[in-house]
Design a protein around this motif. Structure first.
Motif, short mmCIF file in Angstrom:
data_model
loop_
_atom_site.label_atom_id
_atom_site.label_comp_id
_atom_site.label_asym_id
_atom_site.label_seq_id
_atom_site.Cartn_x
_atom_site.Cartn_y
_atom_site.Cartn_z
N ALA A 151 -41.00 94.68 28.41
CA ALA A 151 -40.05 93.82 28.00
C ALA A 151 -40.31 92.43 27.87
N LEU A 152 -39.72 91.64 26.71
CA LEU A 152 -39.88 90.24 26.55
C LEU A 152 -38.61 89.72 26.40
N VAL A 153 -38.17 88.66 27.34
CA VAL A 153 -36.94 87.94 26.89
C VAL A 153 -37.30 86.59 26.24
N ASN A 154 -37.09 86.18 25.18
CA ASN A 154 -37.38 84.88 24.31
C ASN A 154 -36.15 84.21 24.70
N ASN A 155 -36.16 83.30 25.69
CA ASN A 155 -34.80 82.59 26.15
C ASN A 155 -35.02 81.00 26.16
N ALA A 156 -36.41 80.41 26.02
CA ALA A 156 -36.52 79.23 26.18
C ALA A 156 -35.91 78.45 24.91
N GLY A 157 -35.12 77.25 25.28
CA GLY A 157 -34.61 76.67 24.12
C GLY A 157 -33.94 75.48 24.54
N SER B 112 -33.77 88.42 22.42
CA SER B 112 -33.83 87.04 22.28
C SER B 112 -32.33 86.22 22.45
N VAL B 113 -32.62 85.23 23.35
CA VAL B 113 -31.43 84.66 23.37
C VAL B 113 -30.88 83.75 22.20
N PRO C 55 -24.58 82.35 34.37
CA PRO C 55 -25.84 82.87 33.97
C PRO C 55 -26.12 84.18 34.02
N GLU C 56 -25.59 84.71 35.29
CA GLU C 56 -25.78 85.93 35.87
C GLU C 56 -24.94 87.22 34.81
N GLU C 57 -23.95 86.60 34.38
CA GLU C 57 -23.17 87.48 33.40
C GLU C 57 -23.99 87.66 31.97
N VAL C 58 -24.69 86.64 31.61
CA VAL C 58 -25.59 86.98 30.50
C VAL C 58 -26.94 87.68 31.14
N ALA C 59 -27.54 87.61 32.09
CA ALA C 59 -28.59 88.44 32.61
C ALA C 59 -28.05 89.97 32.69
N ASP C 60 -26.99 90.08 33.06
CA ASP C 60 -26.38 91.46 33.12
C ASP C 60 -26.62 92.17 31.70
N VAL C 61 -26.15 91.57 30.80
CA VAL C 61 -26.26 92.35 29.43
C VAL C 61 -27.59 92.30 28.94
N VAL C 62 -28.35 91.19 29.19
CA VAL C 62 -29.92 91.08 28.80
C VAL C 62 -30.64 92.43 29.55
N ALA C 63 -30.41 92.65 30.75
CA ALA C 63 -31.12 93.96 31.63
C ALA C 63 -30.55 95.12 30.99
N TRP C 64 -29.20 95.18 30.79
CA TRP C 64 -28.91 96.42 30.22
C TRP C 64 -29.56 96.72 28.89
#
Ligand SMILES: NC(=O)c1ccc[n+]([C@@H]2O[C@H](COP(=O)([O-])OP(=O)(O)OC[C@H]3O[C@@H](n4cnc5c(N)ncnc54)[C@H](O)[C@@H]3O)[C@@H](O)[C@H]2O)c1
Ligand SMILES: O=S(=O)(O)c1ccc(CO)cc1
Length: 261
Positions: free
Chosen positions: A82-88, A134-135, A212-221
């Motif tokens: 998994a890769l999460v491109n989040n830095a912004g 990617s965020v 933030p956790e509500e975004v993380a839930d979708v990312v994890a899914w």
């Protein structure tokens, strides 16, 4: 997946949405490599979150990126899952007052880094049959006043995500999340100014900023097998803010209603 650790990389994972993703992926059993410039927060992440490893990294610097990818590949024995491109970063400025420095900073940090990180991780993701999230932002789905440079980079992330989904869809899934207004330090002013927060909340059908956790839930899914047939999407996580026009005030419609005769 057969044997070995499931390994994820999260950029900008020391704070905000990225940190929530690191927590959630750790809970889901991933070993998480956290790439961030904020070393103080990064050390806390390593101390507090099981299986999280901080690597100091500026996403503008290719050597830093290669070091992060190398660490992740070493842990995953050549496989990355998994890769999460989040830095912004953001810049709130009228287009007429914006300058080259701002446009280049946001381009390199927000968009070019998604190219660099994905490119550095591609072989590992192929070996691990991994997925990338990617965020982006709702500002990349629609325009955003005073955020022209920011919203352009986020629209670019969505286009890059869809292009990569087409090129790699048999092995790697590429998706984007588009957060609305999420309570992180990027939204510090909205959180501390009560009048501003009330005005912002009135624009959002959910009536509040997101967590933030509500975004993380979708990312994890999106990273999970449950999303195994989802590829090339950009999902708004915005409490409904980008769904359409709202009334200006409770009980006041946008237009007069003339009944049909
Ligand atoms: N907060 C929101 O309302 C919102 C809405 C839409 C999209 N986003 C996006 O979500 C992502 C995370 O934002 P956030 O709200 O959690 O912000 P944040 O400021 O809380 O966290 C951003 C993290 O990225 C790191 N970072 C910044 N520049 C970096 C660089 N050059 N190299 C490495 N790390 C760097 C920071 O140190 C920090 O840890 C960003 O891409 C942002 O554009 C945020
Ligand atoms: O730069 S900010 O005005 O704080 C801002 C507004 C909206 C978003 C959504 O991505 C990010 C930053």
């Amino acid at each position: 997946m057969t044997g070995g650790a499931r390994v994820a990389v999260v950029t900008g994972g020391a704070n905000g949405i990225g940190l929530a993703c690191v927590r959630r992926l750790s809970d889901d059993g991933f070993t998480v490599v956290v790439a961030d410039t904020d070393a103080e927060a990064g050390v806390r992440v390593t101390a507090e979150i099981p299986r999280a490893e901080f690597v100091a990294c500026d996403v503008r610097v290719r050597q830093d990126i290669d070091r992060v990818a190398g660490t992740a590949l070493e842990i995953g024995r050549g496989r990355l899952h998994a890769l999460v491109n989040n830095a912004g970063q953001t810049a709130r400025v009228r287009f007429a007052d914006s300058d080259e420095t701002t446009w280049r900073r946001l381009d390199v940090v927000n968009l070019h880094s998604v190219f660099s990180f994905t490119h550095a991780c591609l072989a590992g993701l192929t070996a691990g049959r991994g997925s990338v999230v990617s965020v982006a932002s709702v500002a990349g789905l629609v325009g955003a006043e005073d955020l022209s440079a920011y919203s352009s980079t986020k629209a670019g992330i969505i286009a890059l995500t869809r292009s990569l989904a087409l090129e790699h869809g048999e092995v790697i899934r590429f998706d984007a999340v588009c957060p609305g207004q999420i309570a992180t330090r990027m939204m510090a002013r909205v959180q501390t100014d009560d009048d501003l927060r009330t005005a912002v909340a009135a624009q959002i059908p959910a009536g509040r900023l997101g967590r933030p956790e509500e975004v993380a839930d979708v990312v994890a899914w999106l990273l999970s097998d449950g999303a195994g047939y989802v590829n090339g999407v950009a999902i708004a996580v915005d409490g409904g803010e980008s769904a359409g026009f709202r009334r200006l005030k409770p009980g006041v419609a946008l237009h007069d209603h003339t009944p049909a005769r």
